[in-house]
Design a protein around this motif. Structure first.
Motif, PDB file in Angstrom:
ATOM      1  N   LEU A  19       6.353  -6.315 -12.540  1.00  0.00           N
ATOM      2  CA  LEU A  19       6.795  -6.801 -11.248  1.00  0.00           C
ATOM      3  C   LEU A  19       5.902  -6.185 -10.189  1.00  0.00           C
ATOM      4  O   LEU A  19       5.860  -4.965 -10.027  1.00  0.00           O
ATOM      5  CB  LEU A  19       8.258  -6.403 -10.989  1.00  0.00           C
ATOM      6  N   GLY A  20       5.168  -7.022  -9.478  1.00  0.00           N
ATOM      7  CA  GLY A  20       4.351  -6.549  -8.367  1.00  0.00           C
ATOM      8  C   GLY A  20       5.241  -6.283  -7.169  1.00  0.00           C
ATOM      9  O   GLY A  20       6.066  -7.118  -6.812  1.00  0.00           O
ATOM     10  N   THR A  21       5.095  -5.121  -6.559  1.00  0.00           N
ATOM     11  CA  THR A  21       5.990  -4.747  -5.466  1.00  0.00           C
ATOM     12  C   THR A  21       5.309  -4.763  -4.096  1.00  0.00           C
ATOM     13  O   THR A  21       5.871  -4.275  -3.129  1.00  0.00           O
ATOM     14  CB  THR A  21       6.597  -3.352  -5.718  1.00  0.00           C
ATOM     15  N   ALA A  22       4.129  -5.341  -4.009  1.00  0.00           N
ATOM     16  CA  ALA A  22       3.397  -5.344  -2.738  1.00  0.00           C
ATOM     17  C   ALA A  22       4.171  -6.034  -1.624  1.00  0.00           C
ATOM     18  O   ALA A  22       3.998  -5.699  -0.454  1.00  0.00           O
ATOM     19  CB  ALA A  22       2.031  -6.004  -2.904  1.00  0.00           C
ATOM     20  N   ASN A  23       5.020  -6.987  -1.956  1.00  0.00           N
ATOM     21  CA  ASN A  23       5.778  -7.704  -0.931  1.00  0.00           C
ATOM     22  C   ASN A  23       7.206  -7.193  -0.784  1.00  0.00           C
ATOM     23  O   ASN A  23       8.029  -7.836  -0.151  1.00  0.00           O
ATOM     24  CB  ASN A  23       5.777  -9.206  -1.212  1.00  0.00           C
ATOM     25  N   PHE A  51       8.156  -2.662 -16.332  1.00  0.00           N
ATOM     26  CA  PHE A  51       6.894  -2.177 -15.776  1.00  0.00           C
ATOM     27  C   PHE A  51       6.735  -2.668 -14.348  1.00  0.00           C
ATOM     28  O   PHE A  51       6.865  -3.856 -14.061  1.00  0.00           O
ATOM     29  CB  PHE A  51       5.745  -2.681 -16.654  1.00  0.00           C
ATOM     30  N   LEU A  52       6.470  -1.744 -13.428  1.00  0.00           N
ATOM     31  CA  LEU A  52       6.368  -2.060 -12.007  1.00  0.00           C
ATOM     32  C   LEU A  52       4.995  -1.671 -11.477  1.00  0.00           C
ATOM     33  O   LEU A  52       4.524  -0.564 -11.717  1.00  0.00           O
ATOM     34  CB  LEU A  52       7.436  -1.292 -11.228  1.00  0.00           C
ATOM     35  N   ASP A  53       4.365  -2.578 -10.756  1.00  0.00           N
ATOM     36  CA  ASP A  53       3.102  -2.289 -10.082  1.00  0.00           C
ATOM     37  C   ASP A  53       3.429  -1.785  -8.694  1.00  0.00           C
ATOM     38  O   ASP A  53       4.143  -2.447  -7.943  1.00  0.00           O
ATOM     39  CB  ASP A  53       2.251  -3.565  -9.993  1.00  0.00           C
ATOM     40  N   ASN A  54       2.927  -0.596  -8.344  1.00  0.00           N
ATOM     41  CA  ASN A  54       3.222  -0.009  -7.048  1.00  0.00           C
ATOM     42  C   ASN A  54       2.004   0.729  -6.540  1.00  0.00           C
ATOM     43  O   ASN A  54       1.159   1.144  -7.316  1.00  0.00           O
ATOM     44  CB  ASN A  54       4.425   0.937  -7.175  1.00  0.00           C
ATOM     45  N   ALA A  55       1.940   0.902  -5.241  1.00  0.00           N
ATOM     46  CA  ALA A  55       0.858   1.677  -4.628  1.00  0.00           C
ATOM     47  C   ALA A  55       1.363   2.247  -3.310  1.00  0.00           C
ATOM     48  O   ALA A  55       2.200   1.641  -2.643  1.00  0.00           O
ATOM     49  CB  ALA A  55      -0.372   0.804  -4.389  1.00  0.00           C
ATOM     50  N   GLY A  61       3.675   2.087   2.692  1.00  0.00           N
ATOM     51  CA  GLY A  61       4.549   3.055   2.039  1.00  0.00           C
ATOM     52  C   GLY A  61       5.989   2.598   1.900  1.00  0.00           C
ATOM     53  O   GLY A  61       6.752   3.159   1.115  1.00  0.00           O
ATOM     54  N   GLU A  62       6.375   1.582   2.643  1.00  0.00           N
ATOM     55  CA  GLU A  62       7.763   1.096   2.583  1.00  0.00           C
ATOM     56  C   GLU A  62       8.104   0.565   1.192  1.00  0.00           C
ATOM     57  O   GLU A  62       9.210   0.792   0.683  1.00  0.00           O
ATOM     58  CB  GLU A  62       7.984   0.004   3.628  1.00  0.00           C
ATOM     59  N   SER A  63       7.168  -0.122   0.554  1.00  0.00           N
ATOM     60  CA  SER A  63       7.404  -0.656  -0.785  1.00  0.00           C
ATOM     61  C   SER A  63       7.689   0.459  -1.787  1.00  0.00           C
ATOM     62  O   SER A  63       8.585   0.357  -2.619  1.00  0.00           O
ATOM     63  CB  SER A  63       6.187  -1.466  -1.248  1.00  0.00           C
ATOM     64  N   GLU A  64       6.930   1.539  -1.694  1.00  0.00           N
ATOM     65  CA  GLU A  64       7.113   2.655  -2.619  1.00  0.00           C
ATOM     66  C   GLU A  64       8.492   3.286  -2.428  1.00  0.00           C
ATOM     67  O   GLU A  64       9.178   3.603  -3.399  1.00  0.00           O
ATOM     68  CB  GLU A  64       6.009   3.678  -2.391  1.00  0.00           C
ATOM     69  N   GLU A  65       8.910   3.468  -1.179  1.00  0.00           N
ATOM     70  CA  GLU A  65      10.226   4.030  -0.906  1.00  0.00           C
ATOM     71  C   GLU A  65      11.329   3.119  -1.418  1.00  0.00           C
ATOM     72  O   GLU A  65      12.293   3.573  -2.043  1.00  0.00           O
ATOM     73  CB  GLU A  65      10.397   4.280   0.588  1.00  0.00           C
ATOM     74  N   LEU A  66      11.198   1.827  -1.173  1.00  0.00           N
ATOM     75  CA  LEU A  66      12.187   0.859  -1.620  1.00  0.00           C
ATOM     76  C   LEU A  66      12.243   0.814  -3.147  1.00  0.00           C
ATOM     77  O   LEU A  66      13.330   0.805  -3.736  1.00  0.00           O
ATOM     78  CB  LEU A  66      11.872  -0.522  -1.037  1.00  0.00           C
ATOM     79  N   THR A  67      11.089   0.814  -3.789  1.00  0.00           N
ATOM     80  CA  THR A  67      11.047   0.808  -5.254  1.00  0.00           C
ATOM     81  C   THR A  67      11.740   2.047  -5.817  1.00  0.00           C
ATOM     82  O   THR A  67      12.484   1.959  -6.796  1.00  0.00           O
ATOM     83  CB  THR A  67       9.600   0.716  -5.764  1.00  0.00           C
ATOM     84  N   GLY A  68      11.515   3.196  -5.197  1.00  0.00           N
ATOM     85  CA  GLY A  68      12.181   4.420  -5.629  1.00  0.00           C
ATOM     86  C   GLY A  68      13.693   4.291  -5.581  1.00  0.00           C
ATOM     87  O   GLY A  68      14.400   4.732  -6.492  1.00  0.00           O
ATOM     88  N   PRO A 115       0.683  11.099  -6.366  1.00  0.00           N
ATOM     89  CA  PRO A 115       0.901   9.659  -6.407  1.00  0.00           C
ATOM     90  C   PRO A 115       2.333   9.378  -6.835  1.00  0.00           C
ATOM     91  O   PRO A 115       2.842   9.983  -7.756  1.00  0.00           O
ATOM     92  CB  PRO A 115      -0.086   9.175  -7.466  1.00  0.00           C
ATOM     93  N   GLY A 116       2.973   8.464  -6.142  1.00  0.00           N
ATOM     94  CA  GLY A 116       4.329   8.086  -6.505  1.00  0.00           C
ATOM     95  C   GLY A 116       5.398   9.027  -5.998  1.00  0.00           C
ATOM     96  O   GLY A 116       6.528   8.966  -6.428  1.00  0.00           O
ATOM     97  N   HIS A 117       5.070   9.907  -5.044  1.00  0.00           N
ATOM     98  CA  HIS A 117       6.048  10.893  -4.577  1.00  0.00           C
ATOM     99  C   HIS A 117       7.309  10.242  -4.038  1.00  0.00           C
ATOM    100  O   HIS A 117       8.380  10.795  -4.159  1.00  0.00           O
ATOM    101  CB  HIS A 117       5.434  11.827  -3.530  1.00  0.00           C
ATOM    102  N   ARG A 118       7.212   9.062  -3.477  1.00  0.00           N
ATOM    103  CA  ARG A 118       8.402   8.395  -2.949  1.00  0.00           C
ATOM    104  C   ARG A 118       9.269   7.806  -4.054  1.00  0.00           C
ATOM    105  O   ARG A 118      10.374   7.369  -3.808  1.00  0.00           O
ATOM    106  CB  ARG A 118       8.003   7.287  -1.982  1.00  0.00           C
ATOM    107  N   LEU A 119       8.751   7.754  -5.265  1.00  0.00           N
ATOM    108  CA  LEU A 119       9.521   7.214  -6.388  1.00  0.00           C
ATOM    109  C   LEU A 119      10.482   8.251  -6.945  1.00  0.00           C
ATOM    110  O   LEU A 119      11.234   7.982  -7.851  1.00  0.00           O
ATOM    111  CB  LEU A 119       8.582   6.733  -7.498  1.00  0.00           C
TER     112      LEU A 119
END
Length: 128
Positions: A19-23, A51-55, A61-68, A115-119
Motif C-alpha cells: 500500500l503506497g501511503t504518499a497520498n 507491506f506499506l510503502d512510506n517515506a 511527514g503527515e503520511s508517516e505520522e498517520l501510518t504510525g 528513518p520511520g521514527h513517526r511509525l
C-alpha cells in the motif's frame, strides 16, 4: 493475497502488494483526509495486505505520522518499507542544492532521527 519473503536475509514475510501511503494526509494540499486514509488502509488490511510503502517526505511527514497511528493497534503484523533521502554535501561539507538540515533530521541542529521514527518502532533496521 499472495506473500513473499522480503530480501534474501530478512526473513520478513510480506504481502505481494504494497500500500503506497504518499497520498495519506493533505500536507501537499491534496490527498486523503485521515478518515479516508483509514478506510483505504482497512480495505488493504482486510485483503491480507501487510507491506506499506512510506517515506518521511510524503505529505511533509503527515503520511508517516498517520501510518504510525493506523498500524499501532497491530504493529507486528505490518511491515513498513521506509524511504530516506541522502544528504548531499560538497567537498567542504556544505549542504547541496539548497537542502536544509531539518529536511534530513527533524530534531534540528543537524541531528537526524531514525528513518520511520513517526511509525513508533522500537528499533529501525537497515536492509543490506
Amino acid at each position: 493475497m499472495g506473500y513473499t519473503t522480503f530480501g534474501r536475509l530478512t526473513g520478513l514475510r510480506v504481502s505481494a502488494y504494497a500500500l503506497g501511503t504518499a497520498n495519506s494526509g493533505t500536507g501537499w494540499g491534496a490527498g486523503a483526509e485521515p478518515d479516508e486514509a483509514r478506510r483505504i488502509f482497512d480495505r488493504f488490511a482486510e485483503a491480507g495486505g501487510t507491506f506499506l510503502d512510506n517515506a518521511d517526505g510524503y505529505q511533509f511527514g503527515e503520511s508517516e505520522e498517520l501510518t504510525g497511528k493506523l498500524i499501532s493497534a497491530d504493529r507486528d503484523h505490518f511491515v513498513p518499507g521506509h524511504q530516506v533521502r541522502p544528504v548531499l554535501r560538497s567537498a567542504a561539507g556544505h549542504l547541496q542544492d539548497g537542502q536544509q538540515p531539518q529536511e534530513h533530521g527533524r530534531l534540528g541542529g543537524g541531528q537526524p532521527e531514525a528513518p520511520g521514527h513517526r511509525l513508533h518502532r522500537p528499533a529501525v533496521g537497515v536492509l543490506p
